[in-house]
Design a protein around this motif. Sequence first.
Motif, mmCIF file in Angstrom:
data_model
loop_
_atom_site.group_PDB
_atom_site.id
_atom_site.type_symbol
_atom_site.label_atom_id
_atom_site.label_comp_id
_atom_site.label_asym_id
_atom_site.label_seq_id
_atom_site.Cartn_x
_atom_site.Cartn_y
_atom_site.Cartn_z
ATOM 1 N N ILE A 116 0.858 -1.196 0.000
ATOM 2 C CA ILE A 116 0.000 0.000 0.000
ATOM 3 C C ILE A 116 0.889 1.240 0.000
ATOM 4 O O ILE A 116 2.056 1.182 0.425
ATOM 5 C CB ILE A 116 -0.956 -0.033 1.229
ATOM 6 C CG1 ILE A 116 -2.098 0.983 1.092
ATOM 7 C CG2 ILE A 116 -0.209 0.194 2.536
ATOM 8 C CD1 ILE A 116 -3.253 0.752 2.081
ATOM 9 N N GLY A 117 0.359 2.364 -0.475
ATOM 10 C CA GLY A 117 1.114 3.631 -0.470
ATOM 11 C C GLY A 117 2.394 3.498 -1.281
ATOM 12 O O GLY A 117 2.390 3.009 -2.416
ATOM 13 N N GLY A 118 3.494 3.895 -0.648
ATOM 14 C CA GLY A 118 4.779 3.820 -1.347
ATOM 15 C C GLY A 118 5.196 2.400 -1.661
ATOM 16 O O GLY A 118 6.075 2.174 -2.484
ATOM 17 N N SER A 119 4.574 1.427 -1.026
ATOM 18 C CA SER A 119 4.892 0.026 -1.309
ATOM 19 C C SER A 119 3.967 -0.558 -2.380
ATOM 20 O O SER A 119 3.900 -1.774 -2.544
ATOM 21 C CB SER A 119 4.809 -0.798 -0.019
ATOM 22 O OG SER A 119 5.849 -0.418 0.844
ATOM 23 N N SER A 188 6.334 -4.484 2.366
ATOM 24 C CA SER A 188 6.039 -3.543 3.448
ATOM 25 C C SER A 188 7.357 -3.184 4.123
ATOM 26 O O SER A 188 8.021 -4.051 4.683
ATOM 27 C CB SER A 188 5.070 -4.171 4.457
ATOM 28 O OG SER A 188 4.891 -3.297 5.546
ATOM 29 N N LYS A 189 7.713 -1.913 4.056
ATOM 30 C CA LYS A 189 9.010 -1.518 4.638
ATOM 31 C C LYS A 189 8.980 -1.689 6.155
ATOM 32 O O LYS A 189 9.869 -2.295 6.739
ATOM 33 C CB LYS A 189 9.344 -0.076 4.264
ATOM 34 C CG LYS A 189 10.730 0.294 4.752
ATOM 35 C CD LYS A 189 11.134 1.701 4.393
ATOM 36 C CE LYS A 189 12.469 1.992 5.072
ATOM 37 N NZ LYS A 189 12.750 3.402 5.189
ATOM 38 N N SER A 190 7.937 -1.168 6.786
ATOM 39 C CA SER A 190 7.850 -1.278 8.242
ATOM 40 C C SER A 190 7.545 -2.704 8.659
ATOM 41 O O SER A 190 7.903 -3.152 9.735
ATOM 42 C CB SER A 190 6.736 -0.366 8.765
ATOM 43 O OG SER A 190 5.488 -0.800 8.244
ATOM 44 N N GLY A 191 6.843 -3.408 7.784
ATOM 45 C CA GLY A 191 6.428 -4.778 8.105
ATOM 46 C C GLY A 191 5.229 -4.808 9.028
ATOM 47 O O GLY A 191 4.773 -5.888 9.423
ATOM 48 N N THR A 193 2.198 -2.819 8.486
ATOM 49 C CA THR A 193 1.008 -2.166 7.930
ATOM 50 C C THR A 193 -0.148 -3.160 7.872
ATOM 51 O O THR A 193 -0.034 -4.217 7.233
ATOM 52 C CB THR A 193 1.329 -1.600 6.534
ATOM 53 O OG1 THR A 193 2.424 -0.696 6.680
ATOM 54 C CG2 THR A 193 0.152 -0.885 5.924
ATOM 55 N N GLY A 255 9.230 5.316 2.023
ATOM 56 C CA GLY A 255 8.274 4.550 1.213
ATOM 57 C C GLY A 255 7.983 5.153 -0.159
ATOM 58 O O GLY A 255 8.161 4.512 -1.190
ATOM 59 N N ARG A 256 7.556 6.416 -0.195
ATOM 60 C CA ARG A 256 7.148 6.998 -1.485
ATOM 61 C C ARG A 256 8.336 7.376 -2.356
ATOM 62 O O ARG A 256 8.165 7.824 -3.490
ATOM 63 C CB ARG A 256 6.227 8.196 -1.254
ATOM 64 C CG ARG A 256 6.845 9.279 -0.432
ATOM 65 C CD ARG A 256 5.822 10.275 0.077
ATOM 66 N NE ARG A 256 6.411 11.167 1.065
ATOM 67 C CZ ARG A 256 6.536 10.869 2.355
ATOM 68 N NH1 ARG A 256 6.134 9.712 2.808
ATOM 69 N NH2 ARG A 256 7.081 11.740 3.177
ATOM 70 N N GLN A 336 0.518 10.855 -4.255
ATOM 71 C CA GLN A 336 0.982 10.446 -2.928
ATOM 72 C C GLN A 336 2.269 11.177 -2.552
ATOM 73 O O GLN A 336 2.439 11.622 -1.417
ATOM 74 C CB GLN A 336 1.230 8.933 -2.881
ATOM 75 C CG GLN A 336 1.531 8.461 -1.467
ATOM 76 C CD GLN A 336 2.583 7.369 -1.381
ATOM 77 O OE1 GLN A 336 3.153 6.950 -2.388
ATOM 78 N NE2 GLN A 336 2.847 6.906 -0.184
ATOM 79 N N GLN A 469 5.810 10.903 7.347
ATOM 80 C CA GLN A 469 4.384 11.213 7.140
ATOM 81 C C GLN A 469 3.678 11.031 8.471
ATOM 82 O O GLN A 469 2.837 10.141 8.628
ATOM 83 C CB GLN A 469 3.747 10.370 6.020
ATOM 84 C CG GLN A 469 3.831 8.849 6.162
ATOM 85 C CD GLN A 469 5.210 8.297 5.939
ATOM 86 O OE1 GLN A 469 6.004 8.884 5.209
ATOM 87 N NE2 GLN A 469 5.521 7.202 6.583
ATOM 88 N N LYS A 476 -4.119 5.151 11.697
ATOM 89 C CA LYS A 476 -3.653 3.774 11.919
ATOM 90 C C LYS A 476 -3.911 3.361 13.362
ATOM 91 O O LYS A 476 -4.392 2.265 13.636
ATOM 92 C CB LYS A 476 -2.140 3.701 11.662
ATOM 93 C CG LYS A 476 -1.750 3.664 10.215
ATOM 94 C CD LYS A 476 -0.286 3.228 10.154
ATOM 95 C CE LYS A 476 0.368 3.620 8.878
ATOM 96 N NZ LYS A 476 1.811 3.461 8.922
#
Length: 501
Positions: A116-119, A188-191, A193, A255-256, A336, A469, A476
């Motif tokens: 999602i988003g940047g991913s 997912s960068k953060s893992g 989301t 991400g973006r 975005q 962001q 969230k």
Amino acid sequence: MQLPDENIEYQFQRLLARPHDAWTPLAELQSQHFLHPEKLDAVKPWVTAVRGRVSADRELQNPPAKDLPLQPGFIDLPQRLLDGFRRKQDASDLGKIVRLANRLKENVDRVVVLGIGGSYLGARALFDGLCHTYHNEMPAKLRMGKPRVYFEGNAVDNDALQDLSELLENTCVDPDIPEERWGVVVISKSGGTLETAAAYRAMKAEAAKYYGPKSEMLKQVIVPITGPKGKLRDLCRAEGFTDDDMLTIPDDVGGRYSVFTPVGLFPAAVMGLDVRALLLGAATMTKRFLEEPFDRNPVLQYAAVNYLMTEEMKKTTRVLSVWSKKLEAVGWWYDQLVSESLGKHNRGATPLTVVQTRDLHSRGQQHQEGMRDKVIHNLVVRQMKHPPVQVGMADRNEDDLNQFSRKGYPDILDAAVKGTNEAYADAARPTADIVLPAVTEHTIGQLMQMLMLATVVEGRLMGTNPYGQPGVEAYKQNMLRNLKATPNLPKGEVRDAAKGM
Ligand code: PA5
């Protein structure tokens, strides 16, 4: 057809106010709404100094806390990946991306990309922009080993996810047949989301059902792409994935800004795109940004024009008017980029993507005569990939098109672009052009890097940190709290959404 693969151009002369010999109502309006060249001249030294700061940020080892987050890794990454590949080939980061992508391509005929988003948006822009418009509908032979690609995990849409599962269940019946195998790329960068994590759990359960819960195949058809640490990495390790089976998103790329990390490059390689040409385009743009003077530097020009149009001229709606349907998702990606990078402290332009001529029949009226809060950037493509569709002669001429029989679609498009720009100029509506010689990996690489760099420069001009962001966190946390507060229903019972919580 051989496509021209030159530099992309930014042409903004049309939105500059010009001196008029005599006072007219239009001259007055243009003077109010177009950008006065002196204003642009005045910011050139400042914008150039900001370039120096953005460039210096690349070297900072321990940035002061007030400058965090600072994620300038995307600036040099394209060249670094290319250099690494030249030196170490398969053993390089790019080599690993290509190797895992080839393995997935060989193993499956359908790939579900979760993120999602940047991913998500970068890979989607590359797919829509550079793959065949009907890629997924093409028979395997015509796709030449490139799997069909679906995007999920980019919303919380129960029925869309169920429809995808249904499609996979109905089209893939025997996992021993390569054409009936499918795979998953989870990004997912953060893992952490929720949207992506929940979709991954659902798709993994489907995959385990299809290939068998203990099948070795699962590790061949699932590719996790995540940051160096986090829940997704922990989960995948616990499931038996080694670091060799996973791809890593560098910490210093947000991400973006991550389309030229495995986030965009891996799906691109799976789609059969030329990832080196993408990186070469991006690296070329970084070089232009760092080395060219303002008058030849599209990044500095674009950042300065947009900064002035938003902050001084109060053109707070930034329209990206895309003259090729295939580039609409590049617009979503840019939406975005601008929203999350600059929409802070009650400031920042509101981006809006329109596709022409489609939206001339929906938003055109408003852009021609509505509120004067817009600056319109056309994204135009000079040369098409396919030979022109000709209007041609017909026996029946009630539609009166025989007069254009020797004209083709590119002529109609050209007339529409010119006609629209003339109409906007005649109403003192400021417009400028980003020109792509053609849509290729090399030009899209340039374009995306130009827009990312310009967004960072614009943020610095505004005094806004373009990275991070923080405003996304509020929803969230609320979503998680609400979900935790929702009572579990007895097994088998379904919640009636209409009755609310
Ligand atoms: O630009 C960003 O950082 C965000 O849009 C993220 O890409 C998005 O929230 C997804 O995050 P993640 O990759 O951690 O799942």
